[in-house]
Design an enzyme around this catalytic site. Structure first.
Site, PDB file in Angstrom:
ATOM      1  N   ASP A   1       8.262  26.307  18.390  1.00  0.00           N
ATOM      2  CA  ASP A   1      10.005  26.736  19.299  1.00  0.00           C
ATOM      3  C   ASP A   1      11.294  26.063  18.574  1.00  0.00           C
ATOM      4  O   ASP A   1      11.053  24.771  18.232  1.00  0.00           O
ATOM      5  CB  ASP A   1       9.682  26.951  20.925  1.00  0.00           C
ATOM      6  CG  ASP A   1      10.399  27.464  21.317  1.00  0.00           C
ATOM      7  OD1 ASP A   1      10.442  28.869  20.786  1.00  0.00           O
ATOM      8  OD2 ASP A   1      10.678  27.168  22.547  1.00  0.00           O
TER       9      ASP A   1
ATOM     10  N   THR B   1      14.588  26.583  20.887  1.00  0.00           N
ATOM     11  CA  THR B   1      14.874  26.243  21.798  1.00  0.00           C
ATOM     12  C   THR B   1      14.179  25.104  23.137  1.00  0.00           C
ATOM     13  O   THR B   1      13.422  25.588  23.381  1.00  0.00           O
ATOM     14  CB  THR B   1      15.829  27.526  22.512  1.00  0.00           C
ATOM     15  OG1 THR B   1      16.418  27.847  21.978  1.00  0.00           O
ATOM     16  CG2 THR B   1      16.040  26.884  23.677  1.00  0.00           C
TER      17      THR B   1
ATOM     18  N   GLY C   1      12.978  33.232  18.960  1.00  0.00           N
ATOM     19  CA  GLY C   1      13.618  34.265  20.158  1.00  0.00           C
ATOM     20  C   GLY C   1      14.966  34.389  20.261  1.00  0.00           C
ATOM     21  O   GLY C   1      15.372  35.283  20.193  1.00  0.00           O
TER      22      GLY C   1
END
Length: 1364
Positions: free
Chosen positions: A565, A567, A830
C-alpha cells in the site's frame, strides 16, 4: 457532473448536447454504460427493478426549444426538475425487436398516464433522448401541469425486468428491502446457506473472525490437523498397531509422539484464536446510540440491527452501512474520513436528502419515521450504491452520496443520524475483507509431496518384502516339513499378508513424527527471535515487531513479489511546505538543528505554527518590508485560491481541506503573515500582515484530474478583478501570454525540486478588466470561442511551490535493498495516479532512466490480430494474440521498465467489476471429457496471462485507484500465472483483503488503525523493518529449516534403513533389528538436540552481512537449500550410512555367539545402532557453521542420554520387571565393553564420513565464491547500473514528476459556491432536536448560482472564460 453520451451504436447527435446525469439508479446505470460498454437495453433493465416508481420513459422530451437558446426565465435561480414524456416511436409493432421501441419494450409498455419522472438539474445541463433528439429542460409544472414538489427526487420507474429463458433475472437483484424502525419485519426472512440449513437473511451487526468456540475447538481443530497428510499416515499406523496379529512395535512408540504433536499445534491454534476472540469482542463492544421507542439509548455495536436508526457523534466510527437521514451541519452535510476504507485522509462529505433533512427534525419524528428503502443485495462495491426511499407516497432516488460506510469516521460534524442498511458481514467493508485462509509455506507443500512419496515407497517396499516372506515360508516348509504342526493353520499367502502390515508398521519410523514436533518448536523459537529483535522495535510508539503466525517463517526467505500500500505504509501522509520559487528566486533550506530558528523571525505573527519546517530568513525579511508586489501576489494567491474550510477553536484556526496539499499551502501562507480567516458563500477574508481584507468571490473553479488546476476570480477591496490560478506546470506554462521573463528560472527550479522528489505546483495570475468580465458574466451559461482563446492567456507567472509528501524513514533504502535481493515491488493504492508516480520516484521504486508504460502503451504491446472482442483501450481492436507473452517477454526482460495502470483498466484485465464472482469448479464428467482444459483457453484468461507476463517483466508496477477487492484479485492473478511467493504489506482496513490473500501478510501499526495488524501474519511499526524481517530473519529461518530437513531425513535413513537389510537375513519375518526403546527415542532424544540447535541458531553470515549483501537472498527464491534433489541426496547418503554400518558389523561379527562375546543378535544390533548415532553426530559437526554454547551442549547431551537410556532400558532389573517391554538385557554392556566392537564402530564411522568429506572438499574447489568476491561483483554491477536520484525527464513528458496531488474528487467548491456548508452566524431558531435546523438545500435540488454554472461549463465543455 455531466456524462457525455457516447455509445457507439446510437445515432449521431448534436455535439453541444450532453446526457443528463440521471439521479440515483439511472445515474449509476449510465456510468456503468460508459465503463463497461454494456448495451443500452441492459442499462434500462438494470434501473428497472428499483421499486414502486412513476412510470416514465427517456426517449423524448416534449418541451420545445432551440438547443442553443437561453434557458427559460427563472431557470438560473430555480431550474426545477426536468420533465419527460412517454415516447411515441414511429412504426412500432408490438413484439418486434426494434430499437426505436426500446422504451415500450423494456419498460413494459409504460402507460401514458400523464405521470412524470422528475430529475434534478443544475447550470446549463440539458436533456437528450436515447435516439439523439435533444431539447432544453423545462420545469415539471410546465410539462405536467403540476406545481414542482419541493425536495421531490423521484426517479425512473418501470415494472420488473424481463426474465431470461431460464426464468431468472439477468441483472442485479434489487430485493434488499429495509423498513425503518421495524425489526420484526426483518426477523421473519431467512435464506438457505448450506443444503437445508437456513439463517437470517438480514445479518446482525456482530462480527466473528474467530474459528472456534468452547464446543467446536477440539473436533474442529482435530479435523483441521488431520488434513495434513503426515498426520493421517501416523493415525493409520497407530490403528494398525492395535491389531495383535500384525503389531511389531510397542503401542507407545507412535502414540506418544503424535499426542505431543497434536497438543503443540492445538495449543498454538488456541492462542491465536483467543486473540481473535479478544479483537472481535473489542469491536462488537464499542458503544453506540440506538433509537429504541421514543429515545436514544446506549447500546453496543453488536446490538444494532438492519432498520435501526443510529445516532453518531463527532469522531466516532460508523458501526454499519447507514443511510444518512440528517445531521447538525447546514443542509444535513456530514464530513467523514475514509482512511480505514481507501487510505485517504482528506475529508469527504455526504449529504442527506432534502426531504429527510427538513422533516426529521426531532426524536419523535425519527421514531415515527417509517420509510422503506429498496436497494441492491449486499455486495463489495465500495463506491456505488443504487436504491430508492419510499416515504409518504413518494419515491426518492438514493446513491452513494447519502451512504455512510462502516469503518468511516465522523469528522467536523457534531451529530448525525442514519438508518442501518447493511449490518455486520453484509456491510461493504466486510464484503471486501475476504475469508481467513489456511496458509502453508512452499516447504510445507514440498513436505506433503515427500510424505506421499515416502508412504508410497514404504508400501512398495513392504509389499516386496511380504512377497519375499511368502516365498521364504514356502521354501522353509518344503525343507522342514516336520515342523508343519506349528504353521498348519496359515497358508504362505496369509503369512505374507500379515508380514506386509508388520513391515509397514516397522518401517513407519522412516517417516519420523519427531521431525514434525521439532519442526513446530523451531518455528516457535524463530518467531520469538522476531518478537525480541530490538532492531525492529519502534521506540516513539513503543511498538515491537510481532510474529502473529508461527508457521510461516521460512516463507519469509523466499519472497519474490511484494505488494505494498502507499498511504501510511510508504508515506507518513504528512505534507510539509519545503521550498518555493518566487519570481525566479528559490527560497527554503533545511531546518536548523538549534531549536526552532523561525520562532524569533515570526514572533510578530500570532497565527504562527510551531510545526513549520520551512526556513528562510531572507524571505521573511522581504515579506516584512512589504515592497515586492510579486511576492505579495504569490502569498495572496496561497491564501485565496483554495477550498479550505476554517473553524476557530480556543483562539486557534483549524483548517480542513479536501487534500493535505491544500492545507499545507494555506498553512504556509498563514505562517508568512497572509492568514486565511473566514469565508462566506461569496467572500473570503484574509489577514495580510495584520491587516484584514475581504475579497468578493466572483467564481470558484475546483481541481479535477483533467484540468489539473484550480482558479478563483475575485474582486479586491480596491475594486480590481484578479484571476488567481494554481496547477501543474504543463498546464500553467503553456498558458502564459505576456510576461515570460522568469519562466527559464522557474523551469530550472522545477527541475531542481523534481530531483528532490518534491511535489511542485505553478502559480500564476491575471488582471481582468471590467468589460471582459461583464461580457463573460452575461454569457456565463454558453461558452464563447473567442473568450476561450483569451482564457488561455495568463499575465504573470508568480512562482512555484514545493511540497514534500513525507516518506517513512528508510523507505528508499529498503526498496533499493529489496530490488537488489531479487524482489519486485508493486504498489497498490487507492490514491490517484500522479501522486502514486511521484511517490514511486521519491521511494526509488522508479528511476529517471526507466521507460514507464501507461495504459495506451500496454494496449499497443498486447495488440495482435486475434479475433478477441475485448478492448481495453476502447478502440474496439484486439489486444493480444496466442504468442503475445513470448513476443514481448524478451523485449522487456532486460530493459528498465515500469508499468502504471488504474483500477478501471484492471477491471477489464481481471474481467471483474467488483462483484462477487464465483468460479465454477469442474465436475468429474468435465474432467473426463477434458472440457475443463478447453475452458482454460478462454480469451479472458489469455488476456490475464499476457498482462501478467508483461507486468512481471517490468521492474516496478504501480496500480492506482484500486479497490480493496482489486488488490486481492491482482495478487491472486500473479500467484495463479507465475506460481510465485507474494508478500502484501499495508496498514488500513482497505489492505485486509490483500493481506489475507498473499502468502505472507504484514500489517503496519500506523495511523489507519489496527485492522491490518489484526489480520496479518507479521506486524511491524515501520516499513523499513521489512528489510530486516526478510534479509535477516527470513533468510535465516529458511536456511535453518532447510538444513534441519536435510539433516533430519539423512539421520533417519541412516538409523532406520538397516531394518530392511536385516530382513534379508531373517527370512523376511518383520523381526525388528533394533530395540523398541531405541526406535522410540532415536529421533526424540538421541539425535534431536543437535539438529534442534541448528534449526534455532544456524547462520551462514551475520545480520550485518545479510543486509550488506542482499544478493544472498536469491538462494531462497530459487529453492537452492532444500528441494527434491536435496531430499534424494539425503536419501542416498543415509542409505549408504545404514548399509555400511550394517554390513561392516555383519562382516566383523560373523556367526559368533555367547555371553560377553560379540556375535549375538542383540550385541550386533547395538553395534549397528551406535555406529549410526556416532556417524550422524560427526555429520552435524561438519554441517554447523555457527557454533554456540547450546550447540556444544546439545551434542554432549545427546551422547550422554544415549548411554544413560541404553543402560536403564537394557538393565537386567528392567528385564525382570517387564520382559516384553525391555527385551535387550545387558546388550550395551556386552557390546560396548568389547574392544573388537569398539574398533568396528570406529571403522564404520570413518567409512561413513569419508564420502561426506570428499563431497565438501570438491564443493569448495568448484564453487569458490567468497563474500569478498561477491562484494566485487556487486560493486561492479552497481557502477554499471547506478542511477542517481536526479531528474532527466523532459518538462513536456507525460510522466513529469512535477504533479500536484489533486483530491480524488472535486473539493468543497461546489458546497462553498452554493453556501450549503456555511454555518449561520448569530441567533437562530433551533428545532426540538439539538443540531437540526431548516436551512434550505440549494445543492442537488435547489438553485444553482452563476459561479457554479461557470464551473459546470468548464468541466463539461472546456469552454469557459477562465484559464483553468
Amino acid at each position: 457532473m455531466e456524462v457525455p453520451f457516447s455509445h457507439r451504436d446510437s445515432q449521431p447527435m448534436d455535439e453541444s448536447l450532453t446526457l443528463h446525469t440521471f439521479a440515483g439508479p439511472a445515474k449509476q446505470a449510465v456510468q456503468k454504460l460508459r465503463r463497461d460498454s454494456l448495451l443500452l437495453r441492459e442499462v434500462i433493465f438494470a434501473v428497472a427493478p428499483v421499486g414502486k416508481l412513476a412510470e416514465a420513459s427517456l426517449s423524448e422530451c416534449r418541451a420545445g426549444g432551440d438547443p442553443g437558446s437561453n434557458p427559460p426565465p427563472g431557470r438560473e435561480s430555480d431550474p426545477g426538475p426536468v420533465a419527460f414524456s412517454p415516447p411515441e416511436p414511429p412504426g412500432w409493432v408490438e413484439g418486434e425487436e426494434n430499437p426505436g421501441a426500446l422504451d415500450a419494450a423494456i419498460l413494459g409498455r409504460a402507460q401514458l398516464s400523464g405521470e412524470r419522472c422528475a430529475m434534478p438539474t443544475k447550470g446549463r445541463e440539458r436533456t437528450e433522448s436515447l435516439f439523439g433528439e435533444g431539447c432544453p429542460a423545462t420545469p415539471l409544472g410546465a410539462a405536467a401541469g403540476k406545481p414542482p414538489v419541493p425536495g421531490h427526487r423521484p426517479c425512473l420507474a418501470a415494472r420488473p425486468p424481463e426474465l431470461t429463458p431460464g426464468g431468472s433475472s439477468a441483472f442485479p437483484d434489487f430485493s434488499w428491502i429495509v423498513r425503518a424502525n421495524d425489526r420484526a419485519y426483518h426477523e421473519q426472512f431467512q435464506k438457505r446457506y448450506a443444503y437445508c440449513l437456513k439463517k437470517k437473511k438480514y445479518a446482525g451487526n456482530a462480527i466473528k473472525t474467530a474459528k472456534y468456540n468452547v464446543l467446536t475447538f477440539l473436533p474442529l481443530n482435530l479435523f483441521e490437523q488431520f488434513h495434513r497428510v503426515a498426520n493421517l499416515y501416523f493415525l493409520h499406523i497407530i490403528l494398525l498397531q492395535t491389531i495383535p496379529e500384525i503389531s511389531t512395535l510397542p503401542w507407545f512408540a507412535l502414540l506418544f509422539p503424535i499426542t505431543i504433536l497434536l497438543s503443540i499445534r492445538g495449543i498454538r491454534d488456541l492462542i491465536d484464536d483467543i486473540a481473535r476472540h479478544r479483537s472481535d469482542g473489542e469491536i462488537n463492544s464499542r458503544p453506540c446510540e440506538i433509537l429504541t421507542g421514543e429515545s436514544f439509548s446506549k447500546k453496543q455495536w453488536k446490538d444494532i440491527r438492519v432498520g435501526d436508526i443510529v445516532c453518531l457523534r463527532k469522531d466516532s466510527f460508523v458501526p454499519a452501512d447507514l443511510l444518512l437521514l440528517s445531521s447538525s451541519e447546514p443542509s444535513s452535510l456530514c464530513y467523514v474520513e475514509t482512511m480505514d476504507i481507501d487510505g485517504e485522509t482528506n475529508l469527504k462529505y455526504r449529504q442527506a436528502l432534502l426531504v429527510t433533512h427538513q422533516e426529521l427534525t426531532s426524536v419523535d419524528k425519527l421514531a415515527s419515521f417509517d420509510g422503506k428503502v429498496t436497494c441492491e443485495e449486499p455486495n463489495s462495491r465500495l463506491h456505488t450504491f443504487i436504491g430508492t426511499l419510499e416515504w409518504c407516497g413518494e419515491t426518492y432516488s438514493l446513491d452513494s452520496e447519502q451512504i455512510l460506510l462502516r469503518g468511516c469516521r465522523v469528522r467536523n460534524t457534531e451529530v448525525c443520524y442514519g438508518l442501518v442498511i447493511y449490518a455486520g458481514f453484509d456491510s461493504k467493508i466486510m464484503k471486501n475483507c475476504g475469508k481467513i485462509k489456511l496458509k502453508k509455506t512452499k516447504l510445507n507443500h514440498l513436505m506433503d509431496r515427500i510424505v506421499l512419496l515416502i508412504s508410497l515407497a514404504l508400501i512398495l517396499t513392504s509389499l516386496g518384502l511380504a512377497v519375499g516372506s511368502g516365498i521364504s515360508v514356502t521354501t522353509f516348509r518344503q525343507e522342514h516339513g516336520y515342523l508343519s504342526v506349528f504353521y498348519a493353520h496359515t497358508t504362505p499367502a496369509q503369512h505374507a499378508f500379515y508380514t506386509f502390515w508388520g513391515f509397514l508398521i516397522l518401517l513407519s519410523f522412516v517417516l519420523p513424527m519427531a521431525m514434525l514436533i521439532t519442526f513446530e518448536f523451531i518455528y516457535l523459537v524463530n518467531s520469538c527471535f522476531i518478537n525480541w529483535d530490538l532492531e525492529m522495535y519502534y521506540a516513539p510508539k513503543d511498538t515491537p515487531a510481532k510474529a502473529r503466525s508461527t508457521s510461516l517463517n521460512d516463507q519469509l526467505g523466499q519472497i519474490q513479489y511484494i505488494f505494498s500500500d502507499k498511504t501510511g505504509t510508504l508515506t507518513q501522509n504528512i505534507m510539509t511546505f519545503k521550498k518555493c520559487c518566487i519570481d525566479g528566486k528559490i527560497y527554503g533550506s533545511n531546518r536548523s538543528s538549534h531549536g526552532n530558528p523561525m520562532e524569533a523571525l515570526l514572533s510578530w505573527n500570532k497565527y504562527w505554527d510551531p510545526k513549520l519546517e520551512f526556513y528562510d530568513p531572507l524571505l521573511i525579511n522581504t515579506i516584512l518590508r512589504d515592497d515586492d508586489p510579486i511576492l505579495k501576489e504569490f502569498l495572496r494567491l496561497l491564501a485565496l485560491c483554495h477550498t479550505v474550510m476554517v473553524e476557530e477553536k480556543e483562539s486557534q484556526l483549524i483548517y480542513q481541506a479536501a487534500s493535505p496539499d491544500e492545507e499545507a499551502l494555506v498553512s504556509a501562507a498563514r505562517n508568512m503573515g497572509y492568514v486565511f480567516l473566514s469565508r462566506t458563500q461569496d467572500t473570503i477574508t484574509i489577514s495580510e500582515l495584520g491587516q484584514e481584507r475581504t475579497y468578493k468571490v466572483l467564481a470558484l473553479l475546483d481541481f479535477n484530474s483533467v484540468r489539473k488546476r484550480m482558479s478563483v476570480l475575485v474582486r479586491d477591496p480596491e475594486g480590481r478583478i484578479r484571476l488567481y490560478t494554481k496547477g501543474a506546470d504543463v498546464v500553467i506554462l503553456e498558458r502564459l501570454h505576456s510576461d515570460r521573463s522568469s519562466e527559464a528560472y522557474t523551469v530550472k527550479a522545477l527541475n531542481s525540486f523534481a530531483e528532490e522528489t518534491l511535489r511542485t505546483l505553478c502559480l500564476a495570475t491575471k488582471e481582468v478588466v471590467e468589460e471582459e468580465y461583464a461580457q463573460w458574466s452575461k454569457k456565463h451559461h454558453a461558452a464563447s470561442v473567442s473568450l476561450q482563446d483569451r482564457a488561455q492567456e495568463l499575465d504573470k507567472l508568480l512562482g512555484v511551490t514545493a511540497i514534500e509528501d513525507k516518506l517513512q524513514e528508510g523507505v528508499p533504502e529498503t526498496i533499493h535493498l529489496l530490488k537488489r535481493g531479487g524482489m519486485k515491488v508493486w504498489v497498490l493504492t487507492g490514491d490517484k495516479q500522479e501522486t502514486a508516480v511521484n511517490i514511486g520516484f521519491a521511494s526509488q521504486l522508479l528511476s529517471d532512466d526507466m521507460t514507464i508504460l501507461g495504459e495506451s502503451e500496454i494496449c499497443e504491446i498486447l495488440k495482435s490480430s486475434s479475433n478477441s472482442d475485448l478492448s481495453l483501450a476502447g478502440s474496439g481492436e484486439a489486444l493480444f494474440g496466442p504468442d503475445s507473452p513470448q513476443r514481448f517477454q524478451a523485449s522487456f526482460a532486460l530493459d528498465k521498465t515500469a508499468l502504471v495502470v488504474t483500477g478501471d483498466f484492471l477491471d477489464k484485465i481481471l474481467h471483474a467489476t467488483g462483484d462477487e464472482q464465483e468460479t465454477r469448479k469442474p465436475s468429474v464428467w468435465d474432467r473426463f471429457r477434458c472440457g475443463w482444459a478447453k475452458a482454460k483457453e478462454d480469451p479472458r484468461n489469455a488476456v490475464e496471462e499476457a498482462f501478467v507476463e508483461l507486468a512481471t517483466a517490468c521492474q516496478a508496477v504501480i496500480c492506482c485507484r484500486v479497490t480493496p477487492k482489486q488488490k486481492a484479485l491482482i495478487i491472486q492473478m500473479v500467484k495463479r500465472h507465475k506460481n510465485a511467493i507474494a508478500l502484501a504489506i499495508g496498514d488500513g482496513a482497505n489492505d485486509v483483503n490483500m493481506i489475507k490473500t498473499a502468502d505472507i501478510g504484514v500489517g503496519i501499526s500506523g495511523q489507519e488503525g489496527m485492522q491490518a495488524v489484526q489480520c496479518s501474519d507479521y506486524a511491524l511499526a515501520q516499513f523499513r523493518y521489512l528489510q530486516r524481517l526478510l534479509f535477516v530473519h527470513g533468510r535465516w529461518s529458511y536456511l535453518r529449516i532447510c538444513k534441519f530437513l536435510r539433516y533430519f531425513f539423512y539421520k533417519t535413513f541412516a538409523g532406520m534403513m538397516s531394518q530392511i537389510w536385516f530382513a534379508f537375513y531373517t527370512g523376511f519375518t518383520a523381526q525388528p533389528l533394533l530395540e523398541g526403546w531405541f526406535l522410540a527415542l532415536y529421533n526424540v532424544f538421541y539425535t534431536s538436540y543437535p539438529v534442534l540447535c541448528m534449526g534455532m541458531f544456524e547462520q551462514d553470515v551475520n545480520a550485518e552481512k545479510s543486509l550488506k549483501f542482499p544478493e544472498l537472498y536469491k538462494a531462497g527464491q530459487k529453492d537452492l537449500f532444500f528441494n527434491f534433489r536435496t531430499f534424494c541426496l539425503s536419501f542416498i547418503q543415509g542409505s549408504f550410512v545404514s548399509l555400511a554400518s550394517f554390513y561392516i558389523a555383519l562382516w566383523a561379527c560373523e556367526d559368533k555367539v555367547g555371553v560377553r562375546i560379540v556375535g549375538d543378535y542383540q550385541s550386533f544390533a547395538m553395534i549397528v545402532a551406535t555406529s549410526a548415532i556416532l556417524t550422524v553426530t560427526v555429520e552435524i559437526i561438519l554441517d554447523v557453521k555457527f557454533w554456540t554454547v547450546f550447540s556444544v551442549m546439545a551434542i554432549f547431551l545427546s551422547l550422554v542420554l544415549y548411554c544413560l537410556c541404553s543402560y536403564l532400558t537394557q538393565s537386567f532389573q528392567a528385564y525382570t520387571t517387564a520382559p516384553t517391554v525391555f527385551q535387550f538385557p545387558d546388550a550395551s554392556k556386552n557390546a560396548l565393553t568389547d574392544p573388537t566392537a569398539l574398533l568396528v564402530i570406529l571403522l564404520s564411522v570413518i567409512v561413513n564420513t569419508i564420502p561426506s568429506l570428499a563431497i565438501r572438499f570438491m564443493h569448495s574447489i568448484t564453487v569458490p565464491r567468497t563474500m569478498s568476491e561477491m562484494a566485487q561483483v556487486r560493486d561492479l554491477k552497481m557502477k554499471m547500473s547506478m542511477v542517481e536520484l536526479t531528474s532527466h525527464v523532459r518538462r513536456d513528458s507525460h510522466w513529469s514528476r512535477s504533479s500536484y496531488a489533486f483530491s480524488h474528487k472535486e473539493g468543497y467548491a461546489d458546497l462553498i459556491s452554493k453556501g450549503a456548508s456555511m454555518r449561520i452566524k448569530g441567533p437562530r431558531v433551533c428545532s426540538e432536536l439539538n443540531g437540526f435546523h431548516r436551512t434550505p438545500l440549494p445543492g442537488k435540488e435547489g438553485s444553482v448560482p452563476a459561479a457554479d454554472v461557470a464551473y459546470s461549463h468548464d468541466v463539461t465543455a472546456q469552454q469557459t472564460f477562465l484559464p483553468c
